[in-house]
Design an enzyme around this catalytic site. Structure first.
Site, short mmCIF file in Angstrom:
data_model
loop_
_atom_site.label_atom_id
_atom_site.label_comp_id
_atom_site.label_asym_id
_atom_site.label_seq_id
_atom_site.Cartn_x
_atom_site.Cartn_y
_atom_site.Cartn_z
N ASN A 62 0.90 -1.18 0.05
CA ASN A 62 0.02 -0.10 0.08
C ASN A 62 0.69 1.30 -0.15
O ASN A 62 1.76 1.19 0.82
CB ASN A 62 -1.16 0.00 1.07
CG ASN A 62 -0.54 -0.26 2.50
OD1 ASN A 62 0.41 -1.17 2.84
ND2 ASN A 62 -0.95 0.26 3.48
N GLU A 64 0.43 5.20 0.58
CA GLU A 64 -0.54 6.36 0.95
C GLU A 64 -0.09 7.55 0.59
O GLU A 64 0.96 7.87 -0.11
CB GLU A 64 -0.68 6.06 2.71
CG GLU A 64 -1.10 4.64 3.10
CD GLU A 64 -1.55 4.74 4.64
OE1 GLU A 64 -0.90 5.59 5.30
OE2 GLU A 64 -1.94 3.75 4.91
N CYS A 73 -4.14 0.76 -2.47
CA CYS A 73 -4.20 -0.60 -1.47
C CYS A 73 -3.09 -1.32 -2.49
O CYS A 73 -2.78 -1.16 -3.55
CB CYS A 73 -5.40 -1.34 -1.69
SG CYS A 73 -6.65 -0.47 -0.55
N GLU A 75 -3.16 -4.66 -2.96
CA GLU A 75 -3.79 -5.46 -4.13
C GLU A 75 -3.79 -4.65 -5.49
O GLU A 75 -3.35 -5.46 -6.63
CB GLU A 75 -5.26 -5.94 -3.63
CG GLU A 75 -5.29 -6.70 -2.50
CD GLU A 75 -5.35 -5.86 -1.31
OE1 GLU A 75 -5.11 -4.64 -1.13
OE2 GLU A 75 -6.03 -6.38 -0.17
N CYS A 112 -10.44 -4.88 0.39
CA CYS A 112 -11.63 -3.98 0.36
C CYS A 112 -12.37 -4.10 -1.00
O CYS A 112 -11.91 -4.72 -1.86
CB CYS A 112 -11.08 -2.38 0.32
SG CYS A 112 -10.26 -1.87 -1.39
N CYS A 115 -10.75 -3.00 -4.46
CA CYS A 115 -9.70 -4.13 -4.78
C CYS A 115 -10.43 -5.26 -5.32
O CYS A 115 -9.96 -6.10 -6.40
CB CYS A 115 -8.77 -4.39 -3.72
SG CYS A 115 -7.42 -3.15 -3.26
N1 THU Z 1 -5.24 -1.63 2.77
C1 THU Z 1 -4.84 -2.38 1.56
O1 THU Z 1 -3.52 -1.90 1.11
N2 THU Z 1 -5.61 -3.41 1.22
C2 THU Z 1 -6.73 -3.50 1.56
O2 THU Z 1 -7.21 -4.82 1.42
C3 THU Z 1 -7.29 -2.84 2.72
C4 THU Z 1 -6.46 -1.64 3.16
C5 THU Z 1 -4.34 -0.34 2.99
C6 THU Z 1 -4.86 0.84 2.47
C7 THU Z 1 -4.26 1.95 3.48
O3 THU Z 1 -3.08 2.43 3.21
C8 THU Z 1 -4.06 1.02 4.87
O4 THU Z 1 -4.39 -0.14 4.38
C9 THU Z 1 -5.36 1.35 5.82
O5 THU Z 1 -6.43 1.23 5.20
#
Ligand code: THU
Length: 162
Positions: A62, A64, A73, A75, A112, A115
Protein backbone atom coordinates in the site's frame (compact mmCIF):
# COMPACT_ATOMS: atom_id res chain seq x y z
CA UNK A 1 -41.70 -13.86 -4.77
CA UNK A 2 -38.46 -15.80 -5.06
CA UNK A 3 -36.25 -16.04 -2.04
CA UNK A 4 -32.77 -17.01 -3.17
CA UNK A 5 -29.60 -17.79 -1.33
CA UNK A 6 -25.94 -17.41 -2.16
CA UNK A 7 -23.28 -19.66 -0.72
CA UNK A 8 -19.52 -19.53 -0.97
CA UNK A 9 -17.07 -22.14 0.11
CA UNK A 10 -13.56 -21.43 1.30
CA UNK A 11 -10.80 -23.18 3.16
CA UNK A 12 -9.06 -22.32 6.39
CA UNK A 13 -5.68 -23.62 7.47
CA UNK A 14 -4.20 -23.39 10.96
CA UNK A 15 -0.90 -22.05 9.66
CA UNK A 16 1.41 -21.83 6.64
CA UNK A 17 2.83 -25.34 7.14
CA UNK A 18 -0.33 -26.68 5.53
CA UNK A 19 0.31 -24.70 2.32
CA UNK A 20 2.14 -26.10 -0.70
CA UNK A 21 5.77 -24.98 -0.98
CA UNK A 22 4.92 -22.57 -3.84
CA UNK A 23 2.10 -20.96 -1.91
CA UNK A 24 4.19 -20.70 1.23
CA UNK A 25 6.82 -18.83 -0.78
CA UNK A 26 4.21 -16.54 -2.32
CA UNK A 27 2.86 -15.64 1.10
CA UNK A 28 6.42 -15.01 2.25
CA UNK A 29 6.94 -12.62 -0.68
CA UNK A 30 3.76 -10.78 0.30
CA UNK A 31 5.07 -10.50 3.85
CA UNK A 32 8.44 -9.19 2.69
CA UNK A 33 6.91 -6.50 0.48
CA UNK A 34 4.51 -5.44 3.25
CA UNK A 35 7.57 -4.32 5.22
CA UNK A 36 8.30 -1.63 2.64
CA UNK A 37 4.75 -0.31 2.32
CA UNK A 38 4.45 3.46 2.55
CA UNK A 39 1.86 3.76 5.31
CA UNK A 40 2.81 6.69 7.57
CA UNK A 41 -0.83 7.65 8.16
CA UNK A 42 -2.46 4.33 9.02
CA UNK A 43 0.60 2.41 10.27
CA UNK A 44 -1.12 -0.53 8.55
CA UNK A 45 1.23 -2.39 6.21
CA UNK A 46 -0.23 -4.59 3.48
CA UNK A 47 1.64 -6.76 0.99
CA UNK A 48 0.33 -8.60 -2.05
CA UNK A 49 2.20 -11.11 -4.21
CA UNK A 50 0.76 -12.40 -7.47
CA UNK A 51 1.82 -15.62 -9.13
CA UNK A 52 1.45 -15.46 -12.91
CA UNK A 53 0.96 -18.43 -15.19
CA UNK A 54 4.55 -18.10 -16.47
CA UNK A 55 5.92 -18.39 -12.92
CA UNK A 56 6.68 -14.68 -12.48
CA UNK A 57 5.84 -13.17 -9.10
CA UNK A 58 4.64 -9.56 -9.05
CA UNK A 59 4.49 -7.76 -5.71
CA UNK A 60 2.86 -4.60 -4.41
CA UNK A 61 2.23 -2.83 -1.13
CA UNK A 62 0.00 0.00 0.00
CA UNK A 63 1.09 3.50 -0.94
CA UNK A 64 -0.51 6.26 1.10
CA UNK A 65 -0.71 9.97 0.40
CA UNK A 66 -1.22 13.12 2.47
CA UNK A 67 -4.31 13.70 0.32
CA UNK A 68 -5.84 10.47 1.68
CA UNK A 69 -7.90 9.24 -1.30
CA UNK A 70 -4.88 9.54 -3.57
CA UNK A 71 -3.19 6.48 -2.06
CA UNK A 72 -3.66 2.92 -3.26
CA UNK A 73 -4.09 -0.48 -1.64
CA UNK A 74 -1.45 -3.19 -1.99
CA UNK A 75 -3.71 -5.44 -4.06
CA UNK A 76 -4.29 -2.82 -6.75
CA UNK A 77 -0.63 -1.76 -6.80
CA UNK A 78 0.27 -5.41 -7.48
CA UNK A 79 -2.48 -6.26 -9.92
CA UNK A 80 -2.10 -3.07 -11.97
CA UNK A 81 1.65 -3.65 -12.07
CA UNK A 82 1.02 -7.16 -13.45
CA UNK A 83 -1.46 -5.72 -15.97
CA UNK A 84 1.09 -3.10 -17.05
CA UNK A 85 4.19 -5.29 -17.22
CA UNK A 86 2.75 -8.69 -18.13
CA UNK A 87 -0.40 -8.01 -20.16
CA UNK A 88 -2.20 -11.15 -21.32
CA UNK A 89 -0.48 -13.43 -18.81
CA UNK A 90 -2.98 -15.07 -16.52
CA UNK A 91 -2.85 -14.43 -12.80
CA UNK A 92 -3.11 -17.72 -10.94
CA UNK A 93 -2.87 -16.77 -7.29
CA UNK A 94 -2.66 -13.71 -5.07
CA UNK A 95 -1.33 -13.89 -1.52
CA UNK A 96 -2.18 -10.95 0.72
CA UNK A 97 -0.93 -10.23 4.19
CA UNK A 98 -0.86 -7.30 6.57
CA UNK A 99 0.47 -6.05 9.86
CA UNK A 100 0.02 -3.01 12.02
CA UNK A 101 2.51 -1.01 14.05
CA UNK A 102 -0.21 -0.52 16.63
CA UNK A 103 -1.69 -3.97 17.28
CA UNK A 104 -1.28 -7.62 16.39
CA UNK A 105 -3.25 -8.72 13.35
CA UNK A 106 -3.92 -12.41 13.93
CA UNK A 107 -6.88 -12.74 11.56
CA UNK A 108 -6.73 -12.88 7.75
CA UNK A 109 -7.49 -9.46 6.26
CA UNK A 110 -10.41 -8.89 3.95
CA UNK A 111 -9.55 -7.08 0.72
CA UNK A 112 -11.57 -3.87 0.31
CA UNK A 113 -14.46 -3.64 -2.15
CA UNK A 114 -12.55 -1.55 -4.69
CA UNK A 115 -9.72 -4.12 -4.79
CA UNK A 116 -12.22 -6.96 -5.19
CA UNK A 117 -13.73 -5.13 -8.16
CA UNK A 118 -10.28 -4.47 -9.66
CA UNK A 119 -9.17 -8.08 -9.19
CA UNK A 120 -12.40 -9.44 -10.65
CA UNK A 121 -11.72 -7.59 -13.90
CA UNK A 122 -8.60 -9.73 -14.39
CA UNK A 123 -10.50 -12.96 -13.74
CA UNK A 124 -12.96 -11.98 -16.44
CA UNK A 125 -10.25 -10.66 -18.78
CA UNK A 126 -8.17 -13.86 -18.60
CA UNK A 127 -11.18 -16.18 -18.20
CA UNK A 128 -9.43 -17.84 -15.31
CA UNK A 129 -10.11 -17.82 -11.60
CA UNK A 130 -7.61 -16.20 -9.24
CA UNK A 131 -6.99 -18.08 -6.01
CA UNK A 132 -6.73 -15.79 -2.99
CA UNK A 133 -4.60 -16.63 0.05
CA UNK A 134 -5.07 -14.38 3.08
CA UNK A 135 -3.21 -14.18 6.34
CA UNK A 136 -2.64 -11.52 8.99
CA UNK A 137 0.71 -11.15 10.68
CA UNK A 138 0.19 -14.65 12.01
CA UNK A 139 -2.65 -17.05 12.67
CA UNK A 140 -5.01 -18.90 10.41
CA UNK A 141 -4.93 -18.74 6.64
CA UNK A 142 -8.07 -18.32 4.56
CA UNK A 143 -8.14 -19.50 0.95
CA UNK A 144 -10.82 -18.44 -1.49
CA UNK A 145 -10.95 -20.06 -4.92
CA UNK A 146 -12.10 -17.10 -6.93
CA UNK A 147 -12.50 -13.32 -6.69
CA UNK A 148 -16.08 -13.84 -7.85
CA UNK A 149 -16.77 -15.61 -4.54
CA UNK A 150 -15.77 -12.44 -2.71
CA UNK A 151 -17.89 -10.16 -4.87
CA UNK A 152 -21.31 -11.52 -5.73
CA UNK A 153 -23.33 -9.36 -8.15
CA UNK A 154 -20.17 -7.56 -9.25
CA UNK A 155 -20.36 -4.82 -11.84
CA UNK A 156 -19.29 -6.30 -15.17
CA UNK A 157 -18.44 -4.82 -18.59
CA UNK A 158 -21.67 -6.18 -20.16
CA UNK A 159 -23.56 -3.62 -18.07
CA UNK A 160 -21.92 -0.89 -20.17
CA UNK A 161 -23.09 -2.34 -23.45
CA UNK A 162 -26.81 -2.86 -22.87
N1 THU B 1 -5.28 -1.44 2.56
C1 THU B 1 -4.75 -2.28 1.60
O1 THU B 1 -3.64 -2.07 1.11
N2 THU B 1 -5.49 -3.36 1.25
C2 THU B 1 -6.70 -3.68 1.76
O2 THU B 1 -7.29 -4.66 1.35
C3 THU B 1 -7.30 -2.86 2.80
C4 THU B 1 -6.56 -1.61 3.16
C5 THU B 1 -4.47 -0.28 2.95
C6 THU B 1 -5.00 1.05 2.51
C7 THU B 1 -4.40 1.97 3.55
O3 THU B 1 -3.10 2.33 3.14
C8 THU B 1 -4.29 1.11 4.80
O4 THU B 1 -4.39 -0.24 4.35
C9 THU B 1 -5.37 1.37 5.81
O5 THU B 1 -6.63 1.30 5.26
Amino acid sequence: MNKLELKISYTELDNENELSEDEKQLLQKAREISNSAYAPYSDFFVGAALLLENGTVVCGNNQENAAFPSGLCAERVAIFSAGANYPDIKIKTIAITCKSKLFLVNEPLSPCGACRQAMSEYEIRYKSNIRIILQGEKGKIRIINSVADLLPFMFVAEELKK
